[in-house]
Design a protein around this motif. Structure first.
Motif, PDB file in Angstrom:
ATOM      1  N   PRO A  32     -11.233   1.969   4.888  1.00  0.00           N
ATOM      2  CA  PRO A  32     -11.538   1.496   3.543  1.00  0.00           C
ATOM      3  C   PRO A  32     -10.633   0.335   3.164  1.00  0.00           C
ATOM      4  CG  PRO A  32     -10.246   3.504   3.433  1.00  0.00           C
ATOM      5  CD  PRO A  32     -10.547   3.270   4.895  1.00  0.00           C
ATOM      6  N   LEU A  33     -11.058  -0.420   2.184  1.00  0.00           N
ATOM      7  CA  LEU A  33     -10.242  -1.473   1.577  1.00  0.00           C
ATOM      8  C   LEU A  33      -9.822  -0.942   0.214  1.00  0.00           C
ATOM      9  CD1 LEU A  33     -12.617  -4.431   2.506  1.00  0.00           C
ATOM     10  CD2 LEU A  33     -10.570  -3.690   3.759  1.00  0.00           C
ATOM     11  N   GLY A  34      -8.901   0.002   0.247  1.00  0.00           N
ATOM     12  CA  GLY A  34      -8.584   0.786  -0.944  1.00  0.00           C
ATOM     13  C   GLY A  34      -7.467   0.245  -1.802  1.00  0.00           C
ATOM     14  N   GLY A  35      -6.900  -0.911  -1.428  1.00  0.00           N
ATOM     15  CA  GLY A  35      -5.786  -1.450  -2.200  1.00  0.00           C
ATOM     16  C   GLY A  35      -4.461  -0.855  -1.759  1.00  0.00           C
ATOM     17  N   GLN A  36      -3.380  -1.400  -2.287  1.00  0.00           N
ATOM     18  CA  GLN A  36      -2.041  -0.918  -1.912  1.00  0.00           C
ATOM     19  C   GLN A  36      -1.787   0.497  -2.404  1.00  0.00           C
ATOM     20  OE1 GLN A  36       0.760  -3.843  -3.321  1.00  0.00           O
ATOM     21  NE2 GLN A  36       0.250  -5.276  -1.692  1.00  0.00           N
ATOM     22  N   PRO A  37      -0.959   1.272  -1.705  1.00  0.00           N
ATOM     23  CA  PRO A  37      -0.232   0.934  -0.474  1.00  0.00           C
ATOM     24  C   PRO A  37      -1.151   1.011   0.748  1.00  0.00           C
ATOM     25  CG  PRO A  37       0.257   3.190  -1.075  1.00  0.00           C
ATOM     26  CD  PRO A  37      -0.607   2.629  -2.186  1.00  0.00           C
ATOM     27  N   TYR A  38      -0.975   0.091   1.673  1.00  0.00           N
ATOM     28  CA  TYR A  38      -1.770   0.079   2.893  1.00  0.00           C
ATOM     29  C   TYR A  38      -1.209   1.095   3.875  1.00  0.00           C
ATOM     30  CZ  TYR A  38      -3.021  -4.304   0.669  1.00  0.00           C
ATOM     31  OH  TYR A  38      -3.423  -5.246  -0.245  1.00  0.00           O
ATOM     32  N   SER A  39      -2.069   1.551   4.787  1.00  0.00           N
ATOM     33  CA  SER A  39      -1.626   2.605   5.698  1.00  0.00           C
ATOM     34  C   SER A  39      -2.444   2.570   6.982  1.00  0.00           C
ATOM     35  CB  SER A  39      -1.766   3.982   5.025  1.00  0.00           C
ATOM     36  OG  SER A  39      -3.108   4.207   4.598  1.00  0.00           O
ATOM     37  N   GLY A  40      -1.837   3.126   8.039  1.00  0.00           N
ATOM     38  CA  GLY A  40      -2.518   3.276   9.316  1.00  0.00           C
ATOM     39  C   GLY A  40      -2.855   4.720   9.569  1.00  0.00           C
ATOM     40  N   TYR A  41      -2.977   5.072  10.836  1.00  0.00           N
ATOM     41  CA  TYR A  41      -3.367   6.429  11.217  1.00  0.00           C
ATOM     42  C   TYR A  41      -2.417   7.451  10.595  1.00  0.00           C
ATOM     43  CZ  TYR A  41      -4.583  10.353  14.221  1.00  0.00           C
ATOM     44  OH  TYR A  41      -4.966  11.577  14.686  1.00  0.00           O
ATOM     45  N   ARG A  72      -9.424   6.976   1.530  1.00  0.00           N
ATOM     46  CA  ARG A  72      -8.913   6.745   0.174  1.00  0.00           C
ATOM     47  C   ARG A  72      -9.859   7.327  -0.880  1.00  0.00           C
ATOM     48  NH1 ARG A  72      -4.578   3.122  -0.543  1.00  0.00           N
ATOM     49  NH2 ARG A  72      -3.131   3.655   1.130  1.00  0.00           N
ATOM     50  N   ARG A  73     -10.541   8.376  -0.460  1.00  0.00           N
ATOM     51  CA  ARG A  73     -11.416   9.144  -1.348  1.00  0.00           C
ATOM     52  C   ARG A  73     -12.516   8.278  -1.963  1.00  0.00           C
ATOM     53  NH1 ARG A  73      -9.890  14.290   0.257  1.00  0.00           N
ATOM     54  NH2 ARG A  73      -7.625  14.250   0.578  1.00  0.00           N
ATOM     55  N   ASP A  74     -13.131   8.800  -2.999  1.00  0.00           N
ATOM     56  CA  ASP A  74     -14.265   8.115  -3.616  1.00  0.00           C
ATOM     57  C   ASP A  74     -13.868   6.754  -4.187  1.00  0.00           C
ATOM     58  OD1 ASP A  74     -14.766  10.888  -3.312  1.00  0.00           O
ATOM     59  OD2 ASP A  74     -16.390  10.775  -4.768  1.00  0.00           O
ATOM     60  N   ASN A  75     -12.669   6.684  -4.762  1.00  0.00           N
ATOM     61  CA  ASN A  75     -12.226   5.406  -5.313  1.00  0.00           C
ATOM     62  C   ASN A  75     -12.092   4.349  -4.224  1.00  0.00           C
ATOM     63  OD1 ASN A  75     -12.138   6.370  -7.931  1.00  0.00           O
ATOM     64  ND2 ASN A  75      -9.946   6.865  -7.864  1.00  0.00           N
ATOM     65  N   GLY A  76     -11.723   4.785  -3.032  1.00  0.00           N
ATOM     66  CA  GLY A  76     -11.626   3.847  -1.921  1.00  0.00           C
ATOM     67  C   GLY A  76     -12.973   3.264  -1.552  1.00  0.00           C
ATOM     68  N   ILE A  77     -14.010   4.085  -1.602  1.00  0.00           N
ATOM     69  CA  ILE A  77     -15.356   3.568  -1.340  1.00  0.00           C
ATOM     70  C   ILE A  77     -15.749   2.553  -2.408  1.00  0.00           C
ATOM     71  CG2 ILE A  77     -17.814   4.176  -1.327  1.00  0.00           C
ATOM     72  CD1 ILE A  77     -17.155   6.684   0.163  1.00  0.00           C
ATOM     73  N   GLN A  78     -15.506   2.893  -3.658  1.00  0.00           N
ATOM     74  CA  GLN A  78     -15.876   1.982  -4.740  1.00  0.00           C
ATOM     75  C   GLN A  78     -15.127   0.655  -4.620  1.00  0.00           C
ATOM     76  OE1 GLN A  78     -18.334   2.451  -6.589  1.00  0.00           O
ATOM     77  NE2 GLN A  78     -18.575   4.578  -7.239  1.00  0.00           N
TER      78      GLN A  78
END
Length: 316
Positions: A32-41, A72-78
């Protein structure tokens, strides 16, 4: 350089000419492109600039349904959809809600005179569930059959079904993949393109009907670019499909070829990941043994199991 802390412009520069020359190029975005903070596996979230790098490389359509879609859950999809729409990037697999899905699907593109529909489904989302009406397409045979039928009804001449499925790190498909592929063929899918195992799996040209029309099945293209370290996961295949019309004027798969790509991981501080044609002489010497293993295993698998799909070596 991008005016950002995150500059992915060099990731795909060596394969950009190949991607850009396609009439229509499709890629799976497994984060997802969920915004900060960014994360990997194991819970992915990428900066928005990564999407810019993919579109700059020449990709025309993003597949977004995979097992990390809900990281990043539903907000991550949005928010991911926000970034797609902000950049006017076509996408399938995720939607704001059912009404948005109904407005987008079937996604049909006119590609050099062929009306091609694209659909995208995932086997699951690592146990995470939606908590809002956000749309995410899971593998569901009733839904898939309905979507294929609706695409035909809306004028699609070719239907491409892109599926996130299979067992990770296995070079051959499992029985569930083979069974679902047979089902999709019977529903009228012309292109069945798979991902998720992180390694390549075989591909084949198949009979799409009883009077000569052909289709293409790809069980897994492997990794495009990643930080995985085992040789079989260090690269993947890019498949090029050629469409034509038969003597009756019906669209058919005229042929398909695959090319191999390999990830050159950073060697020293300040380096970045770069994707190369697997045959490239520019791959760092420290990674060439792993490149050779990757190529040997991939070509060996394809030579043994592919049906009608041969290798095309990219310019180095």
């Amino acid at each position: 350089m991008l005016d950002s802390l995150y500059d992915y412009s060099g990731y795909f520069s060596t394969v950009k000419p190949f991607i850009s020359q396609a009439d229509y190029a499709v890629v799976n975005l497994e984060t997802p492109l969920g915004g900060q903070p960014y994360s990997g596996y194991p819970m992915f979230c990428a900066p928005d600039e990564y999407l810019d790098a993919l579109t700059d490389a020449g990709f025309d359509l993003i597949l977004a349904a995979n097992n990390h879609t809900l990281d990043r859950r539903d907000n991550g999809i949005q928010r991911t959809i926000d970034q797609f729409e902000k950049r006017n990037v076509p996408y399938v697999g995720i939607y704001r809600d059912q009404a948005a899905r109904d407005s987008i699907l079937p996604l049909i593109r006119d590609i050099n005179g062929f009306r091609v529909a694209f659909l995208n489904y995932t086997y699951g989302t690592n146990g995470m569930k939606r908590s809002t009406p956000v749309g995410l397409d899971y593998i569901d045979r009733t839904l898939m059959a309905k979507d294929i039928s609706e695409a035909r009804r809306k004028g699609a001449e070719i239907v491409a079904v892109c599926v996130h499925w299979g067992d990770e790190y296995h070079l051959l498909p499992n029985s569930s993949q083979r069974d679902l592929a047979d089902f999709l063929k019977k529903q009228g899918a012309d292109l069945i393109i798979g991902g998720h195992p992180h390694v390549i799996q075989p591909m084949e040209i198949f009979d799409a009907d009883t009077i000569g029309r052909k289709g293409l099945l790809v069980y897994s293209l492997g990794n495009f670019i990643s930080g995985m370290k085992k040789p079989d996961t260090r690269g993947g295949a890019v498949v090029t499909v050629t469409l034509a019309r038969d003597s009756l004027g019906r669209p058919t798969v005229k042929g398909a070829e695959y090319s191999l790509v390999f990830v050159n991981s950073p060697v020293k501080y300040g380096d970045n990941f770069r994707l190369f044609p697997a045959e490239s002489d520019s791959i760092a010497p420290v990674w060439r043994q792993q490149r050779d293993i990757f190529v040997r295993n991939a070509v060996g698998t394809f030579d043994k199991h592919n049906k009608g799909v041969d290798r095309k070596i990219l310019n180095k």
